[in-house]
Scaffold this motif. Structure first.
Motif, mmCIF file in Angstrom:
data_model
loop_
_atom_site.group_PDB
_atom_site.id
_atom_site.type_symbol
_atom_site.label_atom_id
_atom_site.label_comp_id
_atom_site.label_asym_id
_atom_site.label_seq_id
_atom_site.Cartn_x
_atom_site.Cartn_y
_atom_site.Cartn_z
ATOM 1 N N UNK A 44 7.960 7.540 28.398
ATOM 2 C CA UNK A 44 7.718 8.707 27.257
ATOM 3 C C UNK A 44 8.089 9.186 26.042
ATOM 4 N N UNK A 45 9.451 7.752 25.537
ATOM 5 C CA UNK A 45 9.603 8.396 24.259
ATOM 6 C C UNK A 45 9.281 7.235 23.323
ATOM 7 N N UNK A 46 8.101 8.672 22.090
ATOM 8 C CA UNK A 46 7.775 8.021 21.474
ATOM 9 C C UNK A 46 8.088 7.325 20.207
ATOM 10 N N UNK A 47 8.454 5.545 20.728
ATOM 11 C CA UNK A 47 9.445 4.577 19.725
ATOM 12 C C UNK A 47 8.978 5.183 18.629
ATOM 13 N N UNK A 48 7.840 4.797 18.155
ATOM 14 C CA UNK A 48 6.989 3.829 16.811
ATOM 15 C C UNK A 48 6.694 5.499 16.349
ATOM 16 N N UNK A 49 6.766 6.751 16.588
ATOM 17 C CA UNK A 49 7.518 7.748 16.309
ATOM 18 C C UNK A 49 8.407 7.886 15.501
ATOM 19 N N UNK A 50 9.653 7.628 16.376
ATOM 20 C CA UNK A 50 10.850 7.826 16.381
ATOM 21 C C UNK A 50 11.494 6.814 14.300
#
Length: 131
Positions: free
Chosen positions: A31-37
């Motif tokens: 559920x974490x947007x790693x690419x977005x972060x």
């Protein structure tokens, strides 16, 4: 002599972002947007630091891990690499980025949100991260 942006001797911090077996994976942090972060961090520090995706930094229990290495002037002022755990949301990404833009380790005071997330890496992790 002028160094290229983000290169050795550029006077800028290096922000190493662990992206390997645990950090940055949906399996470890669903559920974490790693690419977005990562994109948020890169955009926020553009022109102020070099962001480097790294293989495993051997601190999997602390993921997602970011290591902020001081600029040459920050190093001369006593700054040392700062290991940050749990970089999993906009708030901590923004805190790290704002600190780096202000100069990072040795130059700018470490913000409370970053201080709360710092940890001392193992000796093995420290030696591996410098490779």
């Amino acid at each position: 002599m002028t160094a290229h942006v983000g290169g050795a001797g550029s006077g800028r911090c290096l922000v190493r972002v662990c992206r390997d077996c645990c950090c940055g994976t949906e399996a470890k942090h669903p559920g974490v947007d790693h690419d977005g972060l990562l994109a948020r961090l890169e955009a926020a520090v553009a022109g102020h630091a070099r962001v480097m995706r790294s293989g495993c930094l051997l601190a999997c229990d602390e993921s997602n891990v970011v290591v902020v290495t001081p600029s040459p002037s920050g190093r001369r002022a006593g700054g040392r690499p700062v290991w940050v755990r749990g970089v999993l949301d906009d708030a901590i990404v923004d805190a790290v980025a704002a600190w780096v833009v202000r100069g990072g380790p040795g130059i700018a005071e470490t913000p409370g949100a970053v201080v709360e997330s710092t940890f001392a890496p193992s000796g093995l992790a420290t030696s591996w991260a410098t490779v």
